[in-house]
Scaffold this motif. Structure first.
Motif, PDB file in Angstrom:
ATOM      1  N   ARG A  79       0.856  -1.192   0.000  1.00 17.33           N
ATOM      2  CA  ARG A  79       0.000   0.000   0.000  1.00 17.33           C
ATOM      3  C   ARG A  79       0.890   1.239   0.000  1.00 17.33           C
ATOM      4  NH1 ARG A  79      -5.266  -0.003   1.736  1.00 17.33           N
ATOM      5  NH2 ARG A  79      -4.814  -1.725   3.142  1.00 17.33           N
ATOM      6  N   GLN A  80       0.524   2.209  -0.799  1.00 18.65           N
ATOM      7  CA  GLN A  80       1.274   3.450  -0.922  1.00 18.65           C
ATOM      8  C   GLN A  80       0.695   4.509   0.021  1.00 18.65           C
ATOM      9  OE1 GLN A  80       4.043   3.377  -3.329  1.00 18.65           O
ATOM     10  NE2 GLN A  80       3.407   1.282  -2.826  1.00 18.65           N
ATOM     11  N   SER A  81       1.417   5.578   0.235  1.00 19.30           N
ATOM     12  CA  SER A  81       0.975   6.637   1.151  1.00 19.30           C
ATOM     13  C   SER A  81      -0.344   7.276   0.707  1.00 19.30           C
ATOM     14  CB  SER A  81       2.058   7.705   1.298  1.00 19.30           C
ATOM     15  OG  SER A  81       2.354   8.281   0.041  1.00 19.30           O
ATOM     16  N   ASP A  82      -0.650   7.224  -0.592  1.00 20.69           N
ATOM     17  CA  ASP A  82      -1.913   7.783  -1.091  1.00 20.69           C
ATOM     18  C   ASP A  82      -3.071   6.796  -0.993  1.00 20.69           C
ATOM     19  OD1 ASP A  82      -1.425   5.963  -3.131  1.00 20.69           O
ATOM     20  OD2 ASP A  82      -1.312   7.463  -4.725  1.00 20.69           O
ATOM     21  N   GLY A  83      -2.801   5.576  -0.452  1.00 10.48           N
ATOM     22  CA  GLY A  83      -3.842   4.561  -0.308  1.00 10.48           C
ATOM     23  C   GLY A  83      -3.900   3.574  -1.455  1.00 10.48           C
ATOM     24  N   GLY A  84      -3.231   3.889  -2.566  1.00 15.07           N
ATOM     25  CA  GLY A  84      -3.193   2.974  -3.706  1.00 15.07           C
ATOM     26  C   GLY A  84      -2.213   1.830  -3.455  1.00 15.07           C
ATOM     27  N   TRP A  85      -2.109   0.945  -4.416  1.00 17.15           N
ATOM     28  CA  TRP A  85      -1.229  -0.216  -4.308  1.00 17.15           C
ATOM     29  C   TRP A  85      -0.276  -0.255  -5.491  1.00 17.15           C
ATOM     30  CZ3 TRP A  85      -1.540  -3.669  -0.245  1.00 17.15           C
ATOM     31  CH2 TRP A  85      -2.657  -3.531   0.593  1.00 17.15           C
ATOM     32  N   LYS A  86       0.968  -0.668  -5.226  1.00 17.58           N
ATOM     33  CA  LYS A  86       1.944  -0.868  -6.297  1.00 17.58           C
ATOM     34  C   LYS A  86       2.673  -2.185  -6.057  1.00 17.58           C
ATOM     35  CE  LYS A  86       2.735   3.788  -7.865  1.00 17.58           C
ATOM     36  NZ  LYS A  86       3.739   4.724  -8.368  1.00 17.58           N
ATOM     37  N   ALA A  87       3.063  -2.805  -7.158  1.00 16.51           N
ATOM     38  CA  ALA A  87       3.779  -4.078  -7.066  1.00 16.51           C
ATOM     39  C   ALA A  87       5.217  -3.841  -6.635  1.00 16.51           C
ATOM     40  CB  ALA A  87       3.760  -4.792  -8.413  1.00 16.51           C
ATOM     41  N   LEU A  88       5.680  -4.679  -5.726  1.00 18.15           N
ATOM     42  CA  LEU A  88       7.061  -4.648  -5.262  1.00 18.15           C
ATOM     43  C   LEU A  88       7.841  -5.830  -5.844  1.00 18.15           C
ATOM     44  CD1 LEU A  88       9.249  -3.403  -3.456  1.00 18.15           C
ATOM     45  CD2 LEU A  88       8.370  -4.831  -1.593  1.00 18.15           C
ATOM     46  N   ILE A  89       7.224  -7.018  -5.853  1.00 19.31           N
ATOM     47  CA  ILE A  89       7.831  -8.223  -6.419  1.00 19.31           C
ATOM     48  C   ILE A  89       6.789  -8.878  -7.308  1.00 19.31           C
ATOM     49  CG2 ILE A  89       8.861 -10.471  -5.927  1.00 19.31           C
ATOM     50  CD1 ILE A  89       9.492  -9.337  -3.086  1.00 19.31           C
ATOM     51  N   ASP A  90       7.142  -9.113  -8.549  1.00 17.95           N
ATOM     52  CA  ASP A  90       6.214  -9.698  -9.524  1.00 17.95           C
ATOM     53  C   ASP A  90       6.857 -10.934 -10.134  1.00 17.95           C
ATOM     54  OD1 ASP A  90       4.420 -10.310 -11.538  1.00 17.95           O
ATOM     55  OD2 ASP A  90       4.479  -8.329 -12.466  1.00 17.95           O
ATOM     56  N   ASN A  91       6.369 -12.084  -9.704  1.00 16.88           N
ATOM     57  CA  ASN A  91       6.848 -13.361 -10.231  1.00 16.88           C
ATOM     58  C   ASN A  91       5.832 -13.803 -11.280  1.00 16.88           C
ATOM     59  OD1 ASN A  91       7.822 -15.910 -10.711  1.00 16.88           O
ATOM     60  ND2 ASN A  91       7.450 -16.687  -8.673  1.00 16.88           N
ATOM     61  N   ALA A  92       6.023 -13.341 -12.492  1.00 16.69           N
ATOM     62  CA  ALA A  92       5.029 -13.488 -13.555  1.00 16.69           C
ATOM     63  C   ALA A  92       4.705 -14.930 -13.916  1.00 16.69           C
ATOM     64  CB  ALA A  92       5.491 -12.742 -14.803  1.00 16.69           C
ATOM     65  N   ARG A  93       5.625 -15.836 -13.639  1.00 13.19           N
ATOM     66  CA  ARG A  93       5.373 -17.237 -14.011  1.00 13.19           C
ATOM     67  C   ARG A  93       5.329 -18.159 -12.814  1.00 13.19           C
ATOM     68  NH1 ARG A  93       7.376 -17.846 -20.099  1.00 13.19           N
ATOM     69  NH2 ARG A  93       7.037 -15.696 -20.663  1.00 13.19           N
ATOM     70  N   GLY A  94       5.105 -17.574 -11.642  1.00 12.67           N
ATOM     71  CA  GLY A  94       4.839 -18.308 -10.420  1.00 12.67           C
ATOM     72  C   GLY A  94       5.722 -19.516 -10.177  1.00 12.67           C
ATOM     73  N   PRO A  95       5.123 -20.714 -10.051  1.00 10.72           N
ATOM     74  CA  PRO A  95       5.890 -21.897  -9.666  1.00 10.72           C
ATOM     75  C   PRO A  95       6.943 -22.324 -10.681  1.00 10.72           C
ATOM     76  CG  PRO A  95       3.633 -22.493 -10.234  1.00 10.72           C
ATOM     77  CD  PRO A  95       3.710 -20.994 -10.226  1.00 10.72           C
ATOM     78  N   LEU A  96       6.878 -21.828 -11.897  1.00 11.66           N
ATOM     79  CA  LEU A  96       7.907 -22.180 -12.882  1.00 11.66           C
ATOM     80  C   LEU A  96       9.272 -21.713 -12.468  1.00 11.66           C
ATOM     81  CD1 LEU A  96       6.077 -21.523 -16.278  1.00 11.66           C
ATOM     82  CD2 LEU A  96       6.480 -23.722 -15.126  1.00 11.66           C
ATOM     83  N   VAL A  97       9.337 -20.744 -11.549  1.00 15.32           N
ATOM     84  CA  VAL A  97      10.632 -20.253 -11.049  1.00 15.32           C
ATOM     85  C   VAL A  97      11.393 -21.389 -10.344  1.00 15.32           C
ATOM     86  CG1 VAL A  97       9.890 -19.411  -8.786  1.00 15.32           C
ATOM     87  CG2 VAL A  97      11.721 -18.252  -9.989  1.00 15.32           C
ATOM     88  N   LEU A  98      10.690 -22.429  -9.921  1.00 15.34           N
ATOM     89  CA  LEU A  98      11.324 -23.557  -9.245  1.00 15.34           C
ATOM     90  C   LEU A  98      11.991 -24.530 -10.219  1.00 15.34           C
ATOM     91  CD1 LEU A  98       8.521 -24.293  -6.643  1.00 15.34           C
ATOM     92  CD2 LEU A  98      10.634 -23.004  -6.293  1.00 15.34           C
ATOM     93  N   ASP A  99      11.634 -24.428 -11.487  1.00 13.17           N
ATOM     94  CA  ASP A  99      12.221 -25.352 -12.489  1.00 13.17           C
ATOM     95  C   ASP A  99      13.643 -24.993 -12.831  1.00 13.17           C
ATOM     96  OD1 ASP A  99       9.831 -26.667 -12.509  1.00 13.17           O
ATOM     97  OD2 ASP A  99       9.107 -25.713 -14.340  1.00 13.17           O
TER      98      ASP A  99
END
Length: 99
Positions: A79-99
């Motif tokens: 959550r940002q100071s203005d109340g909005g949300w921004k991504a900090l970590i984006d693992n676009a391919r989820g569990p495939l990172v384990l391969d």
């Protein structure tokens, strides 16, 4: 795309690679987000605690005339100071990172 990310965000576009910070994210998204490319959320789930949210999604990516590819992504938002949300970590391919 960059407006959805914190300045220090990390994106894992595929296993073994990372893009860190606005400059690298700009290069990453510029390499494939061209006319004819579409990304679509299919199903999402959000769990939030104390200004941090875990966003899990099934999504598809279509590049040009290629058939759509489906992935499961995990993304951490803050959550940002203005109340909005921004991504900090984006693992676009989820569990495939384990391969």
């Amino acid at each position: 795309m960059l407006r959805y990310y914190e300045e220090v965000a990390v994106v894992i576009p595929q296993p073994g690679t990372e893009a860190r910070g606005a400059n690298e994210l700009r290069t990453l998204y510029g390499s494939f987000m061209k006319p004819g490319t579409t990304a679509k959320q299919i199903k999402t789930h959000v769990t939030e605690a104390d200004g941090i949210a875990l966003f899990t999604s099934r999504w598809s990516l279509t590049i040009g005339d290629e058939p759509p590819q489906e992935f499961i992504a995990t993304t951490v938002f803050r959550r940002q100071s203005d109340g909005g949300w921004k991504a900090l970590i984006d693992n676009a391919r989820g569990p495939l990172v384990l391969d």
